[in-house]
Design an enzyme around this catalytic site. Structure first.
Site, PDB file in Angstrom:
ATOM      1  N   LYS A 143       5.319 -10.629   0.917  1.00 46.39           N
ATOM      2  CA  LYS A 143       4.953 -11.822   1.109  1.00 46.39           C
ATOM      3  C   LYS A 143       5.783 -12.740   1.567  1.00 46.39           C
ATOM      4  O   LYS A 143       5.982 -13.951   2.408  1.00 46.39           O
ATOM      5  CB  LYS A 143       4.253 -12.542  -0.337  1.00 46.39           C
ATOM      6  CG  LYS A 143       2.907 -11.700  -1.168  1.00 46.39           C
ATOM      7  CD  LYS A 143       1.071 -12.229  -0.573  1.00 46.39           C
ATOM      8  CE  LYS A 143       0.089 -10.954  -0.327  1.00 46.39           C
ATOM      9  NZ  LYS A 143      -1.018 -11.299  -1.087  1.00 46.39           N
ATOM     10  N   LYS A 179      -1.623   0.040   3.817  1.00 46.95           N
ATOM     11  CA  LYS A 179      -2.372  -0.773   3.041  1.00 46.95           C
ATOM     12  C   LYS A 179      -3.583  -1.069   3.064  1.00 46.95           C
ATOM     13  O   LYS A 179      -3.198  -2.604   4.663  1.00 46.95           O
ATOM     14  CB  LYS A 179      -2.088  -1.341   1.561  1.00 46.95           C
ATOM     15  CG  LYS A 179      -2.012  -2.265   2.002  1.00 46.95           C
ATOM     16  CD  LYS A 179      -1.887  -2.853  -0.199  1.00 46.95           C
ATOM     17  CE  LYS A 179      -1.611  -4.229   0.019  1.00 46.95           C
ATOM     18  NZ  LYS A 179      -1.458  -4.718  -1.009  1.00 46.95           N
ATOM     19  N   LYS A 189      -6.538  -7.861   3.238  1.00 47.24           N
ATOM     20  CA  LYS A 189      -6.927  -9.116   4.116  1.00 47.24           C
ATOM     21  C   LYS A 189      -5.880  -9.883   5.717  1.00 47.24           C
ATOM     22  O   LYS A 189      -6.134 -10.009   6.192  1.00 47.24           O
ATOM     23  CB  LYS A 189      -7.804  -9.785   3.226  1.00 47.24           C
ATOM     24  CG  LYS A 189      -9.012  -9.792   2.898  1.00 47.24           C
ATOM     25  CD  LYS A 189      -9.310 -10.496   1.443  1.00 47.24           C
ATOM     26  CE  LYS A 189      -9.196  -9.856  -0.128  1.00 47.24           C
ATOM     27  NZ  LYS A 189      -9.469 -10.315  -0.974  1.00 47.24           N
TER      28      LYS A 189
HETATM   29  P1  TYM Z   1      -6.215  -8.762  -4.977  1.00 46.27           P
HETATM   30  O1  TYM Z   1      -7.217 -10.036  -4.894  1.00 46.27           O
HETATM   31  O2  TYM Z   1      -5.108  -9.024  -4.004  1.00 46.27           O
HETATM   32  O3  TYM Z   1      -7.041  -8.052  -5.103  1.00 46.27           O
HETATM   33  C1  TYM Z   1      -7.641  -7.314  -5.580  1.00 46.27           C
HETATM   34  C2  TYM Z   1      -8.058  -5.570  -6.313  1.00 46.27           C
HETATM   35  O4  TYM Z   1      -8.377  -5.136  -4.735  1.00 46.27           O
HETATM   36  C3  TYM Z   1      -7.186  -4.085  -4.838  1.00 46.27           C
HETATM   37  N1  TYM Z   1      -6.386  -3.646  -3.917  1.00 46.27           N
HETATM   38  C4  TYM Z   1      -7.101  -1.986  -3.326  1.00 46.27           C
HETATM   39  N2  TYM Z   1      -7.255  -1.015  -3.857  1.00 46.27           N
HETATM   40  C5  TYM Z   1      -6.991   0.219  -3.257  1.00 46.27           C
HETATM   41  N3  TYM Z   1      -6.630  -0.016  -1.673  1.00 46.27           N
HETATM   42  C6  TYM Z   1      -6.223  -1.138  -0.964  1.00 46.27           C
HETATM   43  N4  TYM Z   1      -6.226  -1.081   0.244  1.00 46.27           N
HETATM   44  C7  TYM Z   1      -5.861  -2.687  -1.690  1.00 46.27           C
HETATM   45  N5  TYM Z   1      -6.208  -3.889  -1.385  1.00 46.27           N
HETATM   46  C8  TYM Z   1      -5.856  -4.327  -2.628  1.00 46.27           C
HETATM   47  C9  TYM Z   1      -5.969  -4.515  -5.715  1.00 46.27           C
HETATM   48  O5  TYM Z   1      -5.154  -3.472  -6.470  1.00 46.27           O
HETATM   49  C10 TYM Z   1      -6.312  -5.271  -6.388  1.00 46.27           C
HETATM   50  O6  TYM Z   1      -7.023  -4.485  -7.921  1.00 46.27           O
HETATM   51  N6  TYM Z   1      -2.954  -9.351  -8.286  1.00 46.27           N
HETATM   52  C11 TYM Z   1      -4.647  -8.775  -8.221  1.00 46.27           C
HETATM   53  C12 TYM Z   1      -4.781 -10.283  -8.868  1.00 46.27           C
HETATM   54  C13 TYM Z   1      -5.475 -10.766 -10.544  1.00 46.27           C
HETATM   55  C14 TYM Z   1      -5.116  -9.675 -11.537  1.00 46.27           C
HETATM   56  C15 TYM Z   1      -4.480 -10.502 -12.725  1.00 46.27           C
HETATM   57  C16 TYM Z   1      -5.043  -8.416 -11.488  1.00 46.27           C
HETATM   58  C17 TYM Z   1      -4.430 -11.538 -11.203  1.00 46.27           C
HETATM   59  N7  TYM Z   1      -4.507 -11.497 -12.003  1.00 46.27           N
HETATM   60  C18 TYM Z   1      -4.472  -9.684 -14.108  1.00 46.27           C
HETATM   61  C19 TYM Z   1      -5.436  -7.875 -12.470  1.00 46.27           C
HETATM   62  C20 TYM Z   1      -5.265  -8.129 -13.735  1.00 46.27           C
HETATM   63  C21 TYM Z   1      -4.250  -8.950  -6.453  1.00 46.27           C
HETATM   64  O7  TYM Z   1      -3.732  -8.152  -6.174  1.00 46.27           O
HETATM   65  O8  TYM Z   1      -5.775  -9.661  -6.110  1.00 46.27           O
END
Ligand code: TYM
Length: 327
Positions: A111, A193, A196
């Site tokens: 990031k 990967k 968004k």
């Molecule tokens: P976020 O919103 O970026 O992603 C949400 C979830 O989607 C999964 N993900 C994917 N899985 C497979 N292939 C992909 N290309 C892909 N892109 C995203 C992410 O691994 C995630 O599970 N940091 C977290 C948010 C968070 C969180 C937490 C998660 C904040 N606090 C506590 C678990 C527990 C996140 O990446 O959000």
């Protein structure tokens, strides 16, 4: 009953990677676990956000999660900033987290490269807030995509450190990562990967893309050389499309390979597009209906926050006593 906690950021519309890596599992786990899911708006602020867009995204993501099958009768669904204990625990955990540990986090490194103009403290501290989210609820399992594994490992390390110093307080959580779907790749580059934040919307299928857009994106998805439809590390782009097909249709890879033997990429892709369209259209119908009742959505989220707060307050009582603050 074991506790599940997970969360996602309200940053635009979730894509197929978010669904297959996280949401699909979150919905399945509801049947046999005590599940808590959060829309992490404080995390979303680590990159610049327009306040009105953020407000809309929070409600939109809540509606979409319900449309995908999260059920407030089975799980708690709430907005992170509605439970103030997340920020408080984050601060306390900060005092036990080393800067050198945070510097190793892949997401921070990526990031910072993407947004060199806004490398803020929030971005650096993102994993500690995530640890607070998880540890507040004595979580056993955290369903996530592959990219979040390192953050859950750090959470375990912070929890272990706290327990060593102050006595048994936090449950050590385990990452729950799907065998297939934990890393859905970009449609334009199988080495990246699906995300968004990608520069081209052609690289991902959003859960709200209409049928025409889905067909067009899948048609333009890159493929590998050779025309055989087989799952193979030598064919990363095709393997990614096969994984999506398999997960949305419940057909095994062997069945899919047999079905497309001697048929080309064109036919395969056009069938896959129809599978994705058929999967998305009922979700989109439910989403549109849910968004027509914003008051109901707000009530559901505030009820979720009230239920989450009871657990969070009880954890913080213990934590504050541990560390020697509060009366
Ligand atoms: P976020 O919103 O970026 O992603 C949400 C979830 O989607 C999964 N993900 C994917 N899985 C497979 N292939 C992909 N290309 C892909 N892109 C995203 C992410 O691994 C995630 O599970 N940091 C977290 C948010 C968070 C969180 C937490 C998660 C904040 N606090 C506590 C678990 C527990 C996140 O990446 O959000």
């Amino acid at each position: 009953m074991q506790r599940v906690f997970s969360a996602a950021q309200p940053t635009g519309t979730p894509h197929l990677g978010n669904y297959l890596g996280f949401l699909k599992q979150a919905v399945e786990l509801q049947e046999s676990y005590d599940c808590i899911y959060s829309i992490v708006d404080l995390h979303a602020l680590t990159v610049p956000r327009d306040p009105d867009v953020l407000r809309n995204d929070i409600l939109g993501v809540a509606a979409l999660y319900l449309a995908c099958g999260l059920d407030p009768k089975k799980s708690i669904l709430f907005v992170q900033s509605d439970v103030k204990e997340h920020a408080e625990l984050c601060w306390l955990l900060n005092t036990l987290t080393k800067i050198s540990e945070l510097k190793l986090m892949h997401q921070f490194k990526e990031k910072s490269k993407e947004h060199p103009e806004s490398i803020n403290m929030g971005l650096f501290d993102y994993p500690v807030l995530m640890a607070a989210d998880i540890l507040l609820y004595n979580t056993d399992l955290v369903p996530i995509g592959e990219d979040q594994k390192q953050h859950v490992e750090l959470t375990r390390e912070i929890a272990r450190r706290w327990n060593m110093r102050f006595g048994q307080t936090f449950t050590l959580p385990k990452a729950h990562i799907a065998k297939t779907g934990a890393r859905i790749m970009s449609l334009l580059d199988p080495a990246k990967k699906m995300a968004k934040s990608a520069s081209s919307a052609q690289s991902y299928v959003s859960l709200l893309d209409d049928a025409h857009t889905v067909r067009q994106k899948i048609k333009r998805a890159v493929t590998d050389s050779g025309s055989e439809i087989t799952l193979s590390p030598a064919k990363p782009a095709l393997s990614n499309l096969l994984a999506i097909y398999h997960l949305l249709s419940n057909k095994t890879f062997v069945e899919l390979e047999a079905r497309y033997k001697g048929r080309g990429y064109g036919e395969f892709k056009s069938d896959l597009a129809e599978v994705v369209v058929a999967f998305l259209s009922p979700i989109q119908e439910r989403y549109t209906a849910l968004l027509k009742k914003p008051k109901k959505l707000h009530e559901m989220l505030s009820d979720g926050a009230a239920r989450a707060r009871i657990i969070a307050v009880s954890t913080m009582k213990k934590v504050r006593a541990n560390i020697g603050i509060g009366i």
